[in-house]
Design a protein around this motif. Structure first.
Motif, PDB file in Angstrom:
ATOM      1  N   THR A  20      36.494  35.799  48.811  1.00  0.00           N
ATOM      2  CA  THR A  20      35.251  36.180  49.124  1.00  0.00           C
ATOM      3  C   THR A  20      34.630  35.040  48.119  1.00  0.00           C
ATOM      4  O   THR A  20      35.313  34.009  48.295  1.00  0.00           O
ATOM      5  N   THR A  21      33.502  35.733  47.772  1.00  0.00           N
ATOM      6  CA  THR A  21      32.543  34.072  46.775  1.00  0.00           C
ATOM      7  C   THR A  21      33.059  34.488  45.040  1.00  0.00           C
ATOM      8  O   THR A  21      32.282  32.922  44.831  1.00  0.00           O
ATOM      9  N   GLY A  22      34.057  34.673  44.929  1.00  0.00           N
ATOM     10  CA  GLY A  22      34.524  34.853  44.015  1.00  0.00           C
ATOM     11  C   GLY A  22      34.058  35.330  42.489  1.00  0.00           C
ATOM     12  O   GLY A  22      33.169  36.042  42.836  1.00  0.00           O
ATOM     13  N   GLY A  44      33.491  36.468  35.524  1.00  0.00           N
ATOM     14  CA  GLY A  44      33.873  37.257  36.096  1.00  0.00           C
ATOM     15  C   GLY A  44      34.993  37.744  35.921  1.00  0.00           C
ATOM     16  O   GLY A  44      35.793  36.881  36.436  1.00  0.00           O
ATOM     17  N   VAL A  45      36.090  38.927  34.644  1.00  0.00           N
ATOM     18  CA  VAL A  45      36.823  38.575  34.476  1.00  0.00           C
ATOM     19  C   VAL A  45      38.400  39.325  35.623  1.00  0.00           C
ATOM     20  O   VAL A  45      37.598  39.877  35.640  1.00  0.00           O
ATOM     21  N   GLY A  46      39.079  38.296  35.722  1.00  0.00           N
ATOM     22  CA  GLY A  46      40.571  38.883  36.883  1.00  0.00           C
ATOM     23  C   GLY A  46      40.371  40.428  36.628  1.00  0.00           C
ATOM     24  O   GLY A  46      41.293  40.632  35.413  1.00  0.00           O
ATOM     25  N   GLY A  47      41.159  41.413  37.217  1.00  0.00           N
ATOM     26  CA  GLY A  47      41.838  42.583  37.259  1.00  0.00           C
ATOM     27  C   GLY A  47      41.019  43.403  36.766  1.00  0.00           C
ATOM     28  O   GLY A  47      40.751  44.836  37.122  1.00  0.00           O
ATOM     29  N   ALA A  48      39.931  43.690  37.385  1.00  0.00           N
ATOM     30  CA  ALA A  48      38.434  44.662  36.778  1.00  0.00           C
ATOM     31  C   ALA A  48      37.991  44.264  38.181  1.00  0.00           C
ATOM     32  O   ALA A  48      36.888  43.658  38.751  1.00  0.00           O
ATOM     33  N   ALA A  49      37.719  46.279  38.733  1.00  0.00           N
ATOM     34  CA  ALA A  49      36.935  46.627  40.081  1.00  0.00           C
ATOM     35  C   ALA A  49      36.168  45.526  39.756  1.00  0.00           C
ATOM     36  O   ALA A  49      35.032  45.135  40.988  1.00  0.00           O
ATOM     37  N   ASP A  50      34.408  45.338  38.562  1.00  0.00           N
ATOM     38  CA  ASP A  50      33.262  44.993  39.290  1.00  0.00           C
ATOM     39  C   ASP A  50      33.287  43.723  38.564  1.00  0.00           C
ATOM     40  O   ASP A  50      31.442  43.123  37.747  1.00  0.00           O
ATOM     41  N   SER A  51      33.710  43.023  38.406  1.00  0.00           N
ATOM     42  CA  SER A  51      34.014  41.527  37.557  1.00  0.00           C
ATOM     43  C   SER A  51      32.846  40.879  38.448  1.00  0.00           C
ATOM     44  O   SER A  51      31.368  40.354  37.670  1.00  0.00           O
ATOM     45  N   ALA A 243      54.603  26.358  34.724  1.00  0.00           N
ATOM     46  CA  ALA A 243      54.046  25.777  34.790  1.00  0.00           C
ATOM     47  C   ALA A 243      53.448  26.150  36.333  1.00  0.00           C
ATOM     48  O   ALA A 243      54.494  24.889  36.387  1.00  0.00           O
ATOM     49  N   ARG A 244      53.053  26.878  37.357  1.00  0.00           N
ATOM     50  CA  ARG A 244      52.804  26.015  38.655  1.00  0.00           C
ATOM     51  C   ARG A 244      51.286  26.415  38.702  1.00  0.00           C
ATOM     52  O   ARG A 244      50.700  26.780  38.412  1.00  0.00           O
ATOM     53  N   ALA A 245      51.206  25.517  39.601  1.00  0.00           N
ATOM     54  CA  ALA A 245      50.059  25.039  39.625  1.00  0.00           C
ATOM     55  C   ALA A 245      48.735  25.670  40.551  1.00  0.00           C
ATOM     56  O   ALA A 245      48.055  26.312  40.587  1.00  0.00           O
ATOM     57  N   ARG A 246      49.663  26.226  41.082  1.00  0.00           N
ATOM     58  CA  ARG A 246      48.720  27.688  42.683  1.00  0.00           C
ATOM     59  C   ARG A 246      48.544  28.491  41.824  1.00  0.00           C
ATOM     60  O   ARG A 246      46.975  28.778  41.460  1.00  0.00           O
ATOM     61  N   GLU A 247      49.276  29.349  40.587  1.00  0.00           N
ATOM     62  CA  GLU A 247      48.715  30.416  39.280  1.00  0.00           C
ATOM     63  C   GLU A 247      47.518  29.967  38.486  1.00  0.00           C
ATOM     64  O   GLU A 247      46.533  30.261  38.284  1.00  0.00           O
ATOM     65  N   ALA A 248      47.390  27.940  38.390  1.00  0.00           N
ATOM     66  CA  ALA A 248      46.450  27.217  37.269  1.00  0.00           C
ATOM     67  C   ALA A 248      44.430  27.374  38.643  1.00  0.00           C
ATOM     68  O   ALA A 248      43.640  27.227  37.816  1.00  0.00           O
ATOM     69  N   GLN A 249      45.035  27.905  39.554  1.00  0.00           N
ATOM     70  CA  GLN A 249      43.362  27.906  40.555  1.00  0.00           C
ATOM     71  C   GLN A 249      42.057  29.335  39.892  1.00  0.00           C
ATOM     72  O   GLN A 249      43.218  29.953  40.125  1.00  0.00           O
ATOM     73  N   ASP A 250      41.175  28.399  40.479  1.00  0.00           N
ATOM     74  CA  ASP A 250      40.396  29.171  40.268  1.00  0.00           C
ATOM     75  C   ASP A 250      38.980  29.225  40.057  1.00  0.00           C
ATOM     76  O   ASP A 250      38.716  28.100  40.788  1.00  0.00           O
ATOM     77  N   ASP A 251      37.858  30.360  40.303  1.00  0.00           N
ATOM     78  CA  ASP A 251      36.449  29.743  40.936  1.00  0.00           C
ATOM     79  C   ASP A 251      36.027  29.016  39.611  1.00  0.00           C
ATOM     80  O   ASP A 251      36.318  28.637  38.274  1.00  0.00           O
ATOM     81  N   VAL A 252      35.202  28.002  40.135  1.00  0.00           N
ATOM     82  CA  VAL A 252      34.730  26.319  39.766  1.00  0.00           C
ATOM     83  C   VAL A 252      32.880  26.392  39.728  1.00  0.00           C
ATOM     84  O   VAL A 252      32.342  26.798  40.760  1.00  0.00           O
ATOM     85  N   THR A 253      32.215  26.926  38.123  1.00  0.00           N
ATOM     86  CA  THR A 253      30.792  26.596  38.491  1.00  0.00           C
ATOM     87  C   THR A 253      30.235  25.833  36.970  1.00  0.00           C
ATOM     88  O   THR A 253      31.035  25.395  36.213  1.00  0.00           O
ATOM     89  N   VAL A 254      29.680  24.789  37.847  1.00  0.00           N
ATOM     90  CA  VAL A 254      29.382  23.803  37.098  1.00  0.00           C
ATOM     91  C   VAL A 254      27.761  23.314  37.570  1.00  0.00           C
ATOM     92  O   VAL A 254      27.454  23.160  38.322  1.00  0.00           O
TER      93      VAL A 254
END
Length: 263
Positions: A20-22, A44-51, A243-254
């Motif tokens: 998705t677009t995140g 938008g915080v993960g785990g919420a349907a409409d974040s 600490a696993r690097a994969r779990e630390a991935q996220d959307d990034v906006t600047v």
């Protein structure tokens, strides 16, 4: 008339493994000749349907508010945007938000900010020795590890409200650079890496948009490295998590704004 002008740009990329677009969103309103800029990011915080809907609604509402009145304070803008989003939709959406208003018509020119959660901004300024340094960092607001203050609803209960925002005001000077971002940037890149990327881009006379793009692409690329000790991996280790690097991935906006001497 304003003694300064602003040059701004934004870039966003979703989590490397998302289709998705995140859940990140942003806005940037820079009316030609107005001498002011309004900008914001929301995560938008993960785990919420409409974040994803909620973060986008907050930013679209902020943009409409600034479109109608370009001198609104960020705190008021966020309050109105939140109230409108609440009225539009009471589903399960949650988001952090950071809104900035840059006023080049004030004397001296000024930055005002309202921040809630772990998105945020850094103000970079050159020292007398010519070195670029971080003059100011907004403070992440968290309830506990990886649980930021957030607008929205959880199990029918309202979480934080804009009254919980941290508001700041500071003078701006020509050659200042403002980096506004979701936590994906600050989790992936160490402060020195951000400074070096911005400094390198400024040396090559890159636009604000190109600086934003470099920061986002570098953060996403480095977050894929399985053995990299990023700020978020270090924070997880301090909390006693594996600490696993994969779990630390996220959307990034600047969103980057550069303060330029007028003329």
């Amino acid at each position: 008339s304003s003694s300064i002008s602003f040059e701004c740009g934004a870039h966003a990329m979703p989590h490397p493994r998302k289709t998705t677009t995140g859940e990140d969103s942003h806005f940037l309103l820079s009316p030609p000749g107005a001498g002011t800029v309004a900008l914001g990011v929301a995560d938008g915080v993960g785990g919420a349907a409409d974040s994803a809907w909620y973060s986008a609604a907050l930013m679209a509402n902020c943009e409409s508010i600034y479109d109608a009145n370009e001198t609104t304070s960020p705190h008021v803008a966020l309050e109105q945007a939140w109230a409108t989003a609440r009225a539009q939709h009471s589903l399960d959406g949650r988001s952090t938000a950071c809104v900035l208003f840059l006023d080049g018509n004030a004397s001296p020119p000024v930055l005002r900010a309202a921040n809630l959660g772990d998105s945020g901004f850094w103000l970079l300024r050159r020292r007398e020795n010519g070195r670029l340094s971080i003059l100011f960092k907004s403070r992440p607001q968290t309830l506990s590890f990886n649980c930021p203050l957030q607008l929205g609803w959880l199990l029918g209960e309202e979480l934080s409200t804009p009254a919980d925002c941290e508001c700041v005001k500071m003078a701006l000077f020509p050659d200042d650079t403002i980096v506004l971002a979701t936590d994906g940037l600050f989790d992936a890149l160490h402060p020195l890496e951000v400074i070096e990327l911005v400094e390198g881009g400024l040396r090559q006379r890159h636009s604000a948009g190109r600086l934003a793009q470099t920061l986002v692409e570098t953060a996403i690329e480095l977050s894929k490295d399985p053995i990299r000790s990023s700020p978020v991996v270090q924070a997880m280790a301090r909390e006693g998590f594996v600490a696993r690097a994969r779990e630390a991935q996220d959307d990034v906006t600047v969103v980057v704004a550069r303060v330029m001497a007028a003329g």
